[in-house]
Design an enzyme around this catalytic site. Structure first.
Site, PDB file in Angstrom:
ATOM      1  N   GLU A 170       0.999  -0.815  -0.201  1.00  0.00           N
ATOM      2  CA  GLU A 170       0.388  -0.095   0.194  1.00  0.00           C
ATOM      3  C   GLU A 170       1.081   1.433  -0.079  1.00  0.00           C
ATOM      4  O   GLU A 170       0.095   2.105  -0.294  1.00  0.00           O
ATOM      5  CB  GLU A 170      -1.033   0.268   0.471  1.00  0.00           C
ATOM      6  CG  GLU A 170      -1.603  -0.924   0.964  1.00  0.00           C
ATOM      7  CD  GLU A 170      -3.118  -1.108   0.229  1.00  0.00           C
ATOM      8  OE1 GLU A 170      -2.928  -0.005  -0.183  1.00  0.00           O
ATOM      9  OE2 GLU A 170      -4.002  -1.356   0.086  1.00  0.00           O
ATOM     10  N   ARG A 174       0.843   3.624  -3.155  1.00  0.00           N
ATOM     11  CA  ARG A 174       0.243   5.377  -2.685  1.00  0.00           C
ATOM     12  C   ARG A 174       1.007   6.068  -2.888  1.00  0.00           C
ATOM     13  O   ARG A 174       1.123   7.242  -3.138  1.00  0.00           O
ATOM     14  CB  ARG A 174      -0.903   4.719  -1.810  1.00  0.00           C
ATOM     15  CG  ARG A 174      -1.804   3.924  -1.985  1.00  0.00           C
ATOM     16  CD  ARG A 174      -3.053   4.084  -1.101  1.00  0.00           C
ATOM     17  NE  ARG A 174      -3.707   2.263  -1.218  1.00  0.00           N
ATOM     18  CZ  ARG A 174      -5.089   2.653  -0.641  1.00  0.00           C
ATOM     19  NH1 ARG A 174      -5.769   4.209   0.260  1.00  0.00           N
ATOM     20  NH2 ARG A 174      -5.405   1.075  -0.344  1.00  0.00           N
ATOM     21  N   ASP A 302      -5.468  -8.970  -7.953  1.00  0.00           N
ATOM     22  CA  ASP A 302      -5.437  -8.154  -8.954  1.00  0.00           C
ATOM     23  C   ASP A 302      -4.122  -7.968  -9.881  1.00  0.00           C
ATOM     24  O   ASP A 302      -3.751  -8.074 -10.963  1.00  0.00           O
ATOM     25  CB  ASP A 302      -6.715  -7.916  -8.636  1.00  0.00           C
ATOM     26  CG  ASP A 302      -6.108  -7.373  -7.618  1.00  0.00           C
ATOM     27  OD1 ASP A 302      -5.362  -7.474  -6.886  1.00  0.00           O
ATOM     28  OD2 ASP A 302      -6.881  -6.478  -6.756  1.00  0.00           O
ATOM     29  N   GLU A 455     -12.084   0.488 -10.450  1.00  0.00           N
ATOM     30  CA  GLU A 455     -12.065  -0.164 -11.274  1.00  0.00           C
ATOM     31  C   GLU A 455     -12.549  -0.004 -12.772  1.00  0.00           C
ATOM     32  O   GLU A 455     -12.308   0.104 -13.757  1.00  0.00           O
ATOM     33  CB  GLU A 455     -12.456  -1.329 -10.571  1.00  0.00           C
ATOM     34  CG  GLU A 455     -10.743  -1.637  -9.702  1.00  0.00           C
ATOM     35  CD  GLU A 455     -11.239  -1.266  -8.416  1.00  0.00           C
ATOM     36  OE1 GLU A 455     -11.697  -1.024  -8.507  1.00  0.00           O
ATOM     37  OE2 GLU A 455      -9.198  -0.753  -7.575  1.00  0.00           O
ATOM     38  N   THR A 545      -0.603   0.770 -10.335  1.00  0.00           N
ATOM     39  CA  THR A 545      -2.387   0.262 -10.023  1.00  0.00           C
ATOM     40  C   THR A 545      -3.147   1.423  -8.826  1.00  0.00           C
ATOM     41  O   THR A 545      -4.131   0.966  -9.236  1.00  0.00           O
ATOM     42  CB  THR A 545      -1.769  -0.672  -8.892  1.00  0.00           C
ATOM     43  OG1 THR A 545      -3.258  -1.112  -8.599  1.00  0.00           O
ATOM     44  CG2 THR A 545      -1.482  -1.075  -7.835  1.00  0.00           C
TER      45      THR A 545
HETATM   46  C1  DMJ Z   1      -6.421   0.706  -5.399  1.00  0.00           C
HETATM   47  O1  DMJ Z   1      -5.660   0.964  -3.549  1.00  0.00           O
HETATM   48  C2  DMJ Z   1      -5.679   0.075  -6.152  1.00  0.00           C
HETATM   49  O2  DMJ Z   1      -6.843   0.563  -7.246  1.00  0.00           O
HETATM   50  C3  DMJ Z   1      -5.702  -1.959  -5.566  1.00  0.00           C
HETATM   51  O3  DMJ Z   1      -4.744  -1.723  -6.243  1.00  0.00           O
HETATM   52  C4  DMJ Z   1      -6.669  -1.790  -5.294  1.00  0.00           C
HETATM   53  N1  DMJ Z   1      -7.612  -1.599  -4.570  1.00  0.00           N
HETATM   54  C5  DMJ Z   1      -7.235   0.153  -4.510  1.00  0.00           C
HETATM   55  C6  DMJ Z   1      -8.991   0.907  -5.437  1.00  0.00           C
HETATM   56  O4  DMJ Z   1      -9.762   0.041  -5.038  1.00  0.00           O
END
Ligand code: DMJ
Length: 616
Positions: A170, A174, A302, A455, A545
C-alpha cells in the site's frame, strides 16, 4: 562573491542549508550544480518576483471587487451531452469540493471521516496518505492553489524516517507512486527527494530469504515483518505490485538497487511454474511457495496480472519475459475463469476457491473490473484500436482479448446500472448461471457497500481512449452522476463532500469514510475520460495500480531484466507439475529463517505475540 551567491541559492532550496543531493546519473531530471545556471536562475527569480507583485496587485483588486468568492458546486446536470469539457469541469468541481472539505476538517490526516469531521494519522506522525496520493490529480486538473498548499505540507510535515510499521504494498503504490507521479508532472525535486527517502525505508521489507517482500516494514529500523495473520504469508498481488514504482525510481536516480530488489519477486513466482499462468492468492516470503490454492482476479490476486503486462509496457516492450507471463495468464483466465450469466449473457470472471480442480464460484469482486481495460490496453499496446488493427502484430488472439475487455467492462457498467435505487456497484456480486433467475446477478448482505472504487471508470477511460466510442463516456458520466447524487454529504455548516456507502440498495446508507483512491484514482480516471487533449497518452505512460502515471523508458546497460525464465513444462490439466527449486538465502537474518519451523510452532509464537488478533 560566488560563494555568497551559492549559499544564498542553497538556502532557497527545500533541503535547507545545502544544495539538493545529486543523484548518480539522473537522466530524466533537471541538471544542477553549475554556478552559471545559478546566476541565470537568480535573474529569472528577480524577474519572476516583479511579475508576481503585478499578479498580486491584480488578485487583490479582483478580491476586493468580487461579488462571491465562496466556491459553490452547483451539482451535475449542467452538462448538455455535447461538450465533454463541461463534464470534465464537473469532475474537477467535485474534486475541489471534496478536497476543500478535507482541507477544512481533516488536513494532514491519513484517514478521513467526513461525517465525524475528523481525521486520524496512522502512526505518531502523518504519512501523507491522502495528500500524497492525491497531489498528482490536483496537478492534472491544474488546481494551482491546492497543489501549492499540498506541496507546502509535503515540504514541511512529511518525513518517512520515524518508527512506524507500514504495509509495503500500500505504501509503495500510494505514497511512492504518488510522489513519483508528482515529480514526473512537475519536475520538482522535492517529490523525488521524498520518494528516495521512502524507497530507502521500504527496502528492508524485501529482506526475506527469497527476496519476496514481507507484508510490512518498519520505516525507521528497516525490519521486515511477516503478515500478522495468514500464517505470515504475503498476498501474491502485494509482492508483485511494487515493480513499476521501484523501477521508475531506479530510472530517475540511477540507483539500480531499487530495481534489483523488486524484480526478484518475478523470478521467484515464475519458478513456481503457475499452471495456465494462474496463481494462488497467498505466497510465503520465507520459502517462495504459494500458500493454499485459492485463485481469483479479485482481492489479493488482481494486480499480479496487471503488473505482468505493465512491466512489459513500462520498458517499451523490451522485457519479453513479462509479456510471455501475461499471455499465459490471459489464456488461463479465458480457459478457466470466464463465464456467461443468465438470462442476459453478461460475461464475467469467477473464482476457483479450491484451486484448478475445485468448484467454480460465480462471485466477482468489483476489483476485477480493472481487467477489461487491461485486456484492451495489452491488445493494442496503448495504440488506438483502428491503428493497432492495421499493425503487423495484430492477430485473432488480440482481437479476442479486446472484445473480451469490452464485454467485461459492459458487465461492470451493468453492476452499477442495474442496481436500484443508487445505480452504484456493490463491492461484490454473484452471477446467476442456472437459467432460473430473472436477474443476472445478486448481492449478498455483507457485500452491499460501495467504497467509491475506480476499477470500472478506469476501464471505461482506457476503452474510450482506444476506441473513441462515446458510449464509454456516457456510461462513465452516468456513474459519475450517481456518485454525486448518492455519496454527497452536506454538514451542518453547509460544507459538502463525498463519502463511501454502506448499502447501494438504499438511498440513505452513507459510510463515514473517504478513501484516498477516491481522489487518486476514481476522480482522476473520470477527469481523463472526459478529456479531449489526450493528457497522459497511453502509448507513452503507464499507470500504476493506484492511477499514478509514469513515463515509459528504455532498458539500459544497468537497468535490464536480471533473470531469465526457467524452461518449465506446461501442464494444463491442473495436476501437480514438477516445480523448480526456489533459491533461499541461507545467510538471511536469523529471525527470517525461523519460518521453516512447523506451522503449529509458528502459530503458538504468533499467539503469544498477538493474542488479540488470533483470538478474534
Ligand atoms: C487501489 O488501492 C488500487 O487500485 C489497488 O490495486 C486495488 N484497490 C484499490 C482501489 O480499489
Amino acid at each position: 562573491m560566488i560563494g555568497a551567491v551559492r549559499k544564498w541559492i542553497a538556502k532557497k532550496t527545500d533541503s535547507g542549508s545545502s544544495l539538493l543531493p545529486l543523484y548518480k546519473d539522473k537522466p530524466n531530471g533537471p541538471h544542477r550544480s553549475n554556478i552559471n545556471t545559478h546566476r541565470s536562475t537568480l535573474l529569472k527569480m528577480l524577474f519572476k518576483g516583479f511579475v508576481c507583485s503585478i499578479a498580486l496587485y491584480v488578485i487583490f483588486y479582483w478580491y476586493t471587487t468580487r461579488n462571491d468568492t465562496q466556491f459553490k458546486f452547483k451539482g451535475p446536470g449542467e452538462f448538455d451531452g455535447k461538450d465533454w469539457s463541461k463534464a470534465q469541469t464537473e469532475v474537477k468541481d467535485v474534486m475541489l469540493e471534496s478536497w476543500h472539505y478535507y482541507e477544512k476538517y481533516g488536513w494532514g490526516s491519513d484517514e478521513f471521516h467526513p461525517i465525524g469531521e475528523k481525521g486520524r494519522t496512522m502512526g505518531k506522525k502523518p504519512m501523507g496518505w491522502i495528500i500524497v496520493d492525491s497531489i498528482d490529480t490536483l496537478m492534472l486538473m491544474d488546481a494551482k492553489e491546492e497543489v501549492a498548499r499540498a506541496r507546502t505540507w509535503i515540504k514541511d510535515e512529511l518525513d518517512y524516517k520515524f518508527h512506524i510499521e507500514v504495509n509495503v504494498f500500500e505504501t509503495t503504490i500510494r505514497m511512492l507512486g504518488g510522489l513519483l507521479a508528482a515529480f514526473s508532472l512537475s519536475n520538482d525535486d522535492l517529490y523525488l527527494d521524498k520518494a528516495v527517502q521512502l524507497g530507502n525505508g521500504l527496502l528492508g521489507g524485501f529482506h526475506s530469504p527469497t527476496g519476496l517482500a514481507y507484508s510490512s516494514v518498519n520505516l525507521l529500523t528497516g525490519e521486515g515483518l511477516r503478515n500478522h495473520v495468514d500464517n505470515g504469508a504475503s498476498s501474491t498481488a502485494e509482492v508483485s505490485t511494487l515493480q513499476l514504482e521501484f523501477k521508475y525510481l531506479s530510472k530517475l536516480t540511477g540507483e539500480t538497487t531499487f530495481w534489483e530488489h523488486v524484480e526478484k519477486a518475478m523470478a521467484v513466482l515464475d519458478a513456481q511454474n503457475p499452471v495456465d499462468g494462474l496463481v494462488p492468492v497467498y505466497v510465503r516470503p520465507d520459502n517462495g511457495k504459494f500458500q493454499g490454492n485459492y485463485i481469483r482476479l479479485g482481492s489479493r490476486g488482481d494486480s499480479y496480472y496487471e503488473y505482468l503486462l505493465k512491466q512489459y509496457l513500462q520498458t517499451n516492450n523490451q522485457e519479453k519475459a513479462y509479456w510471455e507471463m501475461y499471455r499465459e495468464s490471459v489464456a488461463g483466465v479465458k480457459k478457466r475463469l470466464v463465464k456467461k450469466s443468465t438470462p442476459n449473457g453478461l460475461t464475467f470472471i469467477g473464482e476457483l476457491p479450491n484451486g484448478l480442480n475445485g468448484q467454480f464460484s460465480n462471485k466477482m469482486d468489483h476489483l476485477v473490473c480493472f481487467y477489461g481495460g487491461l485486456l484492451a490496453l495489452g491488445a493494442t499496446n496503448g495504440m488506438p484500436l483502428e491503428e493497432a488493427r492495421k499493425s503487423d502484430f495484430w492477430n485473432e488472439e488480440l482481437e479476442d482479448d479486446f472484445n473480451l475487455g469490452q464485454e467485461l467492462t459492459y458487465t461492470c457498467y451493468k453492476m452499477y446500472h442495474d442496481v436500484v435505487p443508487t445505480g452504484l456497484s456493490p463491492e461484490i456480486v454473484v452471477f446467476n448461471t442456472d437459467g432460473q433467475s430473472k436477474d443476472d446477478f445478486y448481492i449478498k448482505t455483507l457485500d452491499k457497500h460501495n467504497l467509491q472504487r475506480p476499477e470500472t471508470v478506469e476501464s471505461l477511460f482506457i476503452l474510450y481512449r482506444l476506441t473513441g466510442d462515446v458510449k464509454y463516456r456516457k456510461m462513465g458520466y452516468e456513474i459519475f452522476r450517481n456518485f454525486v447524487k448518492y455519496t454527497r454529504y452536506v454538514n451542518k455548516n453547509g460544507d459538502a463532500t463525498y463519502t463511501c456507502l454502506l448499502d447501494v440498495t438504499s438511498k440513505n446508507g452513507l459510510k463515514d469514510s473517504t478513501e484516498s483512491f477516491w481522489f487518486a484514482e476514481t476522480l482522476k480516471y473520470l477527469y481523463l475520460l472526459f478529456d479531449d487533449t489526450n493528457k497522459l497518452p497511453l502509448d507513452k505512460y503507464v499507470f500504476n495500480t493506484e492511477a499514478h502515471a509514469f513515463p515509459k523508458f528504455d532498458l539500459t546497460d544497468t537497468l535490464k531484466t536480471g533473470w531469465t525464465r526457467k524452461k518449465h513444462e506446461k501442464e494444463s490439466n491442473g495436476s501437480d507439475t514438477k516445480k523448480p527449486e526456489v533459491k533461499v538465502d541461507k545467510k538471511h537474518p536469523p529471525e527470517a529463517q525461523k519460518v521453516n519451523e512447523p506451522l503449529e510452532k509458528q502459530v503458538e509464537k504468533l499467539a503469544k505475540q498477538y493474542p488479540k488478533i488470533l483470538k478474534d
